[in-house]
Design a protein around this motif. Structure first.
Motif, PDB file in Angstrom:
ATOM      1  N   GLY A   6       2.245   4.990 -14.089  1.00  0.00           N
ATOM      2  CA  GLY A   6       3.469   5.660 -13.640  1.00  0.00           C
ATOM      3  C   GLY A   6       3.569   7.083 -14.152  1.00  0.00           C
ATOM      4  O   GLY A   6       4.028   7.983 -13.440  1.00  0.00           O
TER       5      GLY A   6
ATOM      6  N   TYR B  11       5.863   5.544  -8.911  1.00  0.00           N
ATOM      7  CA  TYR B  11       4.482   5.161  -8.604  1.00  0.00           C
ATOM      8  C   TYR B  11       3.956   5.821  -7.327  1.00  0.00           C
ATOM      9  O   TYR B  11       2.877   5.471  -6.857  1.00  0.00           O
TER      10      TYR B  11
ATOM     11  N   PHE C  98       5.816  -2.048  -7.135  1.00  0.00           N
ATOM     12  CA  PHE C  98       4.562  -1.896  -7.881  1.00  0.00           C
ATOM     13  C   PHE C  98       3.927  -3.262  -8.167  1.00  0.00           C
ATOM     14  O   PHE C  98       2.719  -3.450  -7.983  1.00  0.00           O
TER      15      PHE C  98
ATOM     16  N   HIS D 192      -4.533   1.416  -6.256  1.00  0.00           N
ATOM     17  CA  HIS D 192      -3.201   2.030  -6.128  1.00  0.00           C
ATOM     18  C   HIS D 192      -3.321   3.458  -5.615  1.00  0.00           C
ATOM     19  O   HIS D 192      -2.492   3.918  -4.827  1.00  0.00           O
TER      20      HIS D 192
END
Length: 220
Positions: free
Chosen positions: A81, A101, A130, A168
């Motif tokens: 983050g 995020y 997330f 991610h």
């Protein structure tokens, strides 16, 4: 003549009243006032104090504490983050990625979140997003994690947390391509961050308790 006579007759009376009204020797009776003298007593008190010299003076310092999360999942989540947005839930970057995020609207829509207007103002929803997205990426990449974890690809030791962080950033499909091409098929985002960089930076965190889930829908 009468007025003058009256003035002379009244003058001594006025003088007498003034003199008695401002008599400095008037005695006042304080017997009706009760003062608890013990409240103001200094008996038994140490009244001698030693003041330290400048060289003897020791300044009071405030101890600083740094929260150390180590390689825990919470450490992983907060480190990612911070890298994405410096932990800012309310930020939108130049490319429209939102929140702590940095989710795109298309990714949020894919997870079932159609209304993204309040996303920036709902920290709990961002944390839920997330968790859901990370669980989904782990499900998509479950075979790659099992096959490649512990190996060195593209000069980077592969770990589960590194794979999830890279997913991610770039999506699980691009991570698959990177791993299966031995690091030749590389991806970088608009800011120049690469899969290889994320795999190295977020290597070795404990993400073992994350449950791989195919379903990743959010309510909203």
């Amino acid at each position: 003549m009468k007025k003058r006579f009256y003035f002379i007759a009244v003058l001594p009376v006025v003088a007498l009243l003034v003199g008695t009204g401002f008599n400095a020797k008037t005695d006042y009776d304080f017997s009706s006032y009760s003062i608890e003298k013990s409240l103001y007593s200094t008996e038994g008190l140490e009244l001698n104090f030693d003041v330290p010299t400048e060289t003897e003076f020791v300044p009071v310092t405030t101890r600083k504490f740094n929260l150390f999360l180590g390689k825990s999942f919470l450490g992983f989540k907060e480190a990612l983050g911070f890298k994405e947005s410096r932990g800012d839930y309310h930020i939108v970057n130049n490319y429209g990625y939102m929140g702590k995020y940095q989710f795109s609207r298309s990714t949020l829509n894919m997870m079932g979140l159609k209304d993204t207007e309040n996303f920036l103002y709902d920290a709990r929803q961002q944390e839920a997003a997330f968790s859901a997205y990370t669980s989904f990426n782990k499900w998509v990449l479950r075979k790659d994690i099992k096959h490649y974890a512990g190996k060195t690809i593209g000069g980077v030791k592969v770990t589960e947390s590194g794979i999830l962080a890279a997913a991610h950033l770039a999506g699980p499909g691009n991570v698959k391509k990177f791993l299966r091409s031995s690091g030749e098929n590389r991806f970088s985002d608009a800011n120049g961050a690469s899969i290889r960089y994320y795999m190295k930076k977020f290597s070795g965190y404990d993400t073992s308790h994350i449950v791989a889930k195919r379903k990743h829908k959010l309510v909203g």
